[in-house]
Design an enzyme around this catalytic site. Structure first.
Site, short mmCIF file in Angstrom:
data_model
loop_
_atom_site.label_atom_id
_atom_site.label_comp_id
_atom_site.label_asym_id
_atom_site.label_seq_id
_atom_site.Cartn_x
_atom_site.Cartn_y
_atom_site.Cartn_z
N TYR A 199 0.84 -1.21 0.00
CA TYR A 199 0.00 0.00 0.00
C TYR A 199 0.88 1.26 0.00
CZ TYR A 199 -3.38 3.36 2.04
OH TYR A 199 -4.17 4.44 2.32
N LYS A 235 1.33 4.10 -2.86
CA LYS A 235 1.03 5.52 -2.58
C LYS A 235 2.24 6.41 -2.89
CE LYS A 235 -3.28 5.46 -1.38
NZ LYS A 235 -4.28 6.11 -2.24
C1 AKB Z 1 -4.69 2.38 6.65
O1 AKB Z 1 -4.62 2.11 7.85
O2 AKB Z 1 -4.33 1.62 5.75
C2 AKB Z 1 -5.19 3.75 6.25
C3 AKB Z 1 -4.09 4.72 6.07
C4 AKB Z 1 -3.34 5.22 7.23
O3 AKB Z 1 -3.82 5.12 4.98
N1 AKB Z 1 -6.14 4.22 7.22
#
Ligand code: AKB
Length: 312
Positions: A141, A145
């Site tokens: 993730y 990003k």
């Molecule tokens: C997550 O926990 O994945 C999200 C974030 C901090 O981007 N809430």
């Protein structure tokens, strides 16, 4: 002034549900189109079924409604992404490319794309994490990003695309459920406090993370999108901060309202994700450039969350 036509992609998610409502209040029901891969539970306005990875369908929706602005919220969050890294990468990147390319071609004029504190990693300074610092995320993730941020800045610099972004901390709200994040415990804990007066946290007692109450997140998002273009000097993504706390501290804040509330701890794979993230964020550029100012702290958020959840 020409009327803006705003498309929210991922309108059924945690931010999407509340942001769509807020945008409709500001810009009018007929100027905000909600879209998602699934139908809304309650039919309450203009809606399109849309998979952001389907470029043709995306362009069809842009054309049909004369869309000028896009809020692209469709993404897999940190915990879910670790379970399905390939799909997470495809969704998080492909969706962004499709929307940025539409802006590059002049089909739409302005793009909002959310980044996250997940762009930081274990080698980043944890306290008061600066806007510009070491960024070596170790979650899929966070990697997607960070790559997305670089693409946003590139499209702005090379092609003049008006793209704006915020690095969200964990978001907490009572109107919508989060899905698949590491910071989600800070939402569930309030629900369980009211229902069972007890909660088992999947993060340990000392895990401090940056968080923000949803009304502040909406204000930051729309505030950035409505800021004059010359005030938006950072086109990768802005640090914003609301508050920071750990599970023990949120439990203590809840106990001021529900004295019998109990918390225990059973950390799982999300602990390692949380341990790789900052504990607090320095957001001085957002404050200086476009006047960002949060309103809620842990105490005022807790009171508001509990009052609203009790009312439901
Ligand atoms: C997550 O926990 O994945 C999200 C974030 C901090 O981007 N809430």
């Amino acid at each position: 002034m020409a009327t803006e036509k705003i498309l929210v992609i991922g309108s059924q998610g945690q931010i999407g549900l509340e942001l769509t409502q807020e945008l409709r209040t500001i810009f009018g029901e007929n100027n905000v189109i909600a879209s998602d891969v699934k139908l809304p539970e309650i039919d309450n306005g203009l809606f399109e079924i849309l998979d952001v990875m389907d470029k043709n369908r995306l362009n069809e929706v842009f054309k049909k409604h004369g869309v000028t602005q896009v809020y692209l919220l469709a993404a897999l969050l940190s915990a879910t992404a670790e379970k399905n890294p390939r799909f997470a990468w495809d969704l998080n990147m492909e969706g962004l490319f499709n929307v940025l390319n539409a802006a590059k071609e002049g089909i739409i004029k302005k793009v909002y794309w959310p980044s996250s504190i997940a762009v930081f990693g274990p080698t980043t300074p944890k306290q008061q994490t600066p806007q510009y610092t070491v960024m070596e995320p170790n979650t899929i993730y966070g990697i997607s990003k960070l790559a997305g941020e670089r693409y946003c800045e590139y499209y702005h610099q090379k092609f003049g695309v008006d793209v704006r972004s915020i690095r969200y901390p964990g978001l907490i709200g009572y109107k919508s459920a989060p899905g698949g994040g590491t910071t989600d415990y800070a939402v569930h804990i309030y629900h369980e406090a009211i229902k069972n007066k007890a909660y088992t946290s999947f993060l340990n007692a000392e895990t401090e993370l940056p968080m923000m109450y949803m009304p502040d997140a909406l204000q930051a998002t729309i505030g950035l999108m409505e800021a004059a273009a010359d005030k938006v000097k950072i086109r990768s993504s802005y640090n914003v901060a609301g508050m920071s706390f750990n599970p023990e501290q949120i439990a203590a804040a809840i106990r001021k309202h529900i004295p019998e509330f109990k918390i225990d701890y059973n950390p799982d794979f999300r602990q390692a994700i949380a341990d790789s993230w900052p504990q607090s964020i320095n957001d001085s550029f957002a404050k200086e450039h476009w006047g960002w100012q949060p309103k809620f702290n842990l105490e005022t958020m807790t009171e508001d969350m509990l009052n609203n959840l009790k009312g439901h």
